[in-house]
Scaffold this motif. Sequence first.
Motif, short mmCIF file in Angstrom:
data_model
loop_
_atom_site.label_atom_id
_atom_site.label_comp_id
_atom_site.label_asym_id
_atom_site.label_seq_id
_atom_site.Cartn_x
_atom_site.Cartn_y
_atom_site.Cartn_z
N LYS A 9 45.96 48.60 26.08
CA LYS A 9 44.56 48.24 25.99
C LYS A 9 44.32 47.28 24.82
N TYR A 33 45.58 39.48 40.48
CA TYR A 33 45.15 38.35 39.66
C TYR A 33 45.28 38.68 38.18
N TYR A 35 43.04 37.32 34.84
CA TYR A 35 41.93 36.56 34.31
C TYR A 35 41.99 36.59 32.78
N GLN A 37 39.37 36.20 29.44
CA GLN A 37 38.02 36.04 28.92
C GLN A 37 38.14 35.57 27.48
N LEU A 43 34.99 34.12 31.88
CA LEU A 43 36.07 34.76 32.63
C LEU A 43 36.70 33.69 33.51
N ILE A 45 40.10 32.47 35.90
CA ILE A 45 41.30 32.93 36.57
C ILE A 45 42.52 32.18 36.05
N PHE A 90 42.30 40.32 31.77
CA PHE A 90 41.97 41.29 32.82
C PHE A 90 42.87 41.09 34.02
N PHE A 102 38.70 45.16 38.98
CA PHE A 102 39.28 44.79 37.70
C PHE A 102 39.82 45.99 36.93
N GLY A 103 40.85 45.75 36.14
CA GLY A 103 41.30 46.73 35.16
C GLY A 103 40.39 46.70 33.95
N GLN A 104 40.68 47.55 32.98
CA GLN A 104 39.78 47.70 31.83
C GLN A 104 39.99 46.62 30.78
N GLY A 105 41.01 45.80 30.94
CA GLY A 105 41.21 44.71 30.00
C GLY A 105 42.23 45.04 28.91
N ALA B 41 34.24 47.43 26.70
CA ALA B 41 35.60 47.96 26.75
C ALA B 41 36.03 48.39 28.16
N GLU B 42 35.33 47.88 29.17
CA GLU B 42 35.74 48.13 30.55
C GLU B 42 35.85 46.81 31.29
N GLY B 43 36.53 46.83 32.43
CA GLY B 43 36.58 45.64 33.25
C GLY B 43 35.31 45.48 34.07
N PRO B 44 35.04 44.28 34.57
CA PRO B 44 33.88 44.08 35.44
C PRO B 44 33.99 44.94 36.70
N THR B 45 32.85 45.41 37.18
CA THR B 45 32.78 46.21 38.40
C THR B 45 31.93 45.48 39.42
N PHE B 89 27.60 39.61 35.38
CA PHE B 89 28.22 38.32 35.66
C PHE B 89 27.91 37.90 37.09
N GLU B 100 40.66 34.33 44.70
CA GLU B 100 41.49 33.48 43.86
C GLU B 100 40.73 32.23 43.42
N LEU B 102 37.36 32.52 42.60
CA LEU B 102 36.13 33.00 41.97
C LEU B 102 35.86 32.23 40.69
N PHE B 104 33.19 32.36 37.51
CA PHE B 104 32.22 33.25 36.88
C PHE B 104 31.27 32.49 35.96
N GLY B 105 30.05 33.00 35.84
CA GLY B 105 29.14 32.57 34.78
C GLY B 105 29.50 33.29 33.49
#
Lengths: 111, 114
Positions: A9, A33, A35, A37, A43, A45, A90, A102-105, B41-45, B89, B100, B102, B104-105
Amino acid sequence: DTAVSQTPKYLVTQMGNDKSIKCEQNLGHDTMYWYKQDSKKFLKIMFSYNNKELIINETVPNRFSPKSPDKAHLNLHINSLELGDSAVYFCASSQGITGAFFGQGTRLTVV
Amino acid sequence: DQQVKQNSPSLSVQEGRISILNCDYTNSMFDYFLWYKKYPAEGPTFLISISSIKDKNEDGRFTVFLNKSAKHLSLHIVPSQPGDSAVYFCAATPFPGGSEKLVFGKGTKLTVNP
């Protein structure tokens, strides 16, 4: 049970080192993928990969390389780390028309 | 070259009121749009998506509106709840499933005050 998990992490390392970030997905997705940030919060790719095709964002330095031992894993290897590589990375996966999961980064800090 | 723009970096609303998050895009090839929600501390959902053949898609408290001629979409959250506080986002791609591609803003940080 985490769908997309990446480790570590947090990663703090010195310039010039080589490091890897691991990613695993248990969703049965065909495509994975990476990504990035950056400090400006964009974000972007870096790679997309399925068992047929690797698509590389042309802006990604060749010090970065994805490696997929099997369909459920896509690891990111980074050689000769630079200060500018500091970012949150990510991992994500998708299947068909679903949005990417997505994973948690992984927060990478190069010192 | 920002193809997807979220011009408001932050938005603050009261609990129970409507939250409206805006997104503009420049690439006319974009045909499928998504909203993601991200906690610290989490990924985008993934939250909700819309295809360009529609102008509205609704899922519970979340509705996305698309104005293709104006290259503008918005996410409405009604009623807003404190748990909605997150970074949202906007993302776009030329076709459904085109993750592939995508784009993002920068995100809008929503704060819902109790």
